[in-house]
Design a protein around this motif. Structure first.
Motif, PDB file in Angstrom:
ATOM      1  N   VAL A  35       0.732  -1.169   0.007  1.00  0.00           N
ATOM      2  CA  VAL A  35      -0.151   0.065  -0.150  1.00  0.00           C
ATOM      3  C   VAL A  35       0.955   1.258   0.168  1.00  0.00           C
ATOM      4  O   VAL A  35       1.912   1.288   0.637  1.00  0.00           O
ATOM      5  N   GLU A  36       0.272   2.047  -0.779  1.00  0.00           N
ATOM      6  CA  GLU A  36       1.094   3.436  -0.797  1.00  0.00           C
ATOM      7  C   GLU A  36       1.043   4.112   0.638  1.00  0.00           C
ATOM      8  O   GLU A  36       0.057   4.854   0.791  1.00  0.00           O
ATOM      9  N   THR A  37       2.429   4.202   1.229  1.00  0.00           N
ATOM     10  CA  THR A  37       2.056   4.966   2.738  1.00  0.00           C
ATOM     11  C   THR A  37       3.712   5.117   2.808  1.00  0.00           C
ATOM     12  O   THR A  37       4.564   4.092   2.357  1.00  0.00           O
ATOM     13  N   ASP A  38       3.845   6.158   3.756  1.00  0.00           N
ATOM     14  CA  ASP A  38       5.141   6.248   4.485  1.00  0.00           C
ATOM     15  C   ASP A  38       5.357   6.167   5.729  1.00  0.00           C
ATOM     16  O   ASP A  38       6.200   6.775   6.484  1.00  0.00           O
ATOM     17  N   TYR A  39       4.463   5.543   6.626  1.00  0.00           N
ATOM     18  CA  TYR A  39       4.522   5.356   8.069  1.00  0.00           C
ATOM     19  C   TYR A  39       3.810   4.260   8.359  1.00  0.00           C
ATOM     20  O   TYR A  39       2.900   3.785   7.971  1.00  0.00           O
ATOM     21  N   LEU A  40       4.037   4.030   9.731  1.00  0.00           N
ATOM     22  CA  LEU A  40       3.421   2.680  10.347  1.00  0.00           C
ATOM     23  C   LEU A  40       3.163   3.511  11.829  1.00  0.00           C
ATOM     24  O   LEU A  40       3.576   4.517  12.264  1.00  0.00           O
TER      25      LEU A  40
END
Length: 175
Positions: A35-40
């Motif tokens: 999935v396109e994301t840059d955080y957890l």
């Protein structure tokens, strides 16, 4: 503030790696890579906090090395060891039928069509010939339920709910 219902657990940070703040991330769902994301989201002192990553790389099918912004030393990384890692439910698209693995169901609420709410899938155990859902019941007990398509009555991807029809007597074995 991030609510528990807005995320689901995908793993844990198991140890520091190297001297630049990298961490070993043991995961049950690789959704962060799909999935396109840059955080957890990490649980820090009981609060769900977003952490943006600089980079990550896979070591195996269930382990990655991850570098978060602001974690720049081995000492800072060691403070993150044991932290649970979550993923936002809102970022997960409903998968195509048959496009998900059993691990996808980690974090799903499980309801029996007859008995009602059983608990939440904490882990999917694929170490045996038969894949098992490890379900944490409301009373704290752990229930092992075979992950089998024939037992699934329905599933709601948006609400992350799995309705099953447990074979007669299977729940009684655990009591």
């Amino acid at each position: 503030m991030i609510r528990e219902s807005e995320v689901y657990k995908i793993g844990v940070l198991t140890k520091a790696h190297g001297v630049s703040g990298e961490l070993v991330f043991s995961f049950t769902d690789d959704v962060f890579d799909r999935v396109e994301t840059d955080y957890l989201v990490c649980r820090m002192d009981g609060i769900l906090v977003p952490f943006f990553w600089e980079e990550y790389r896979f070591k195996s099918d269930t382990v990655a090395l991850i570098k978060f912004e602001g974690i720049d030393s081995a000492e800072q990384a060691r403070r993150m060891v044991g932290v649970e890692v979550f993923f936002p439910v809102a970022l997960v698209d409903e998968p195509r039928e048959g496009a998900y693995t059993w691990s996808y169901f980690t974090g799903f609420r499980v309801e029996d069509a007859d008995a009602g709410w059983l608990g939440t899938v904490e882990r999917v155990n694929e170490d045996t010939l038969n894949v098992l859902f490890e379900i944490r019941c409301p009373d704290g007990r752990e229930l092992l339920l075979p992950a089998h398509e024939e037992f699934i009555v329905s599933l709601d991807h948006k609400e992350r709910t799995l309705t099953v029809k447990v074979p007669d007597g299977l729940l009684a074995l655990d009591e």
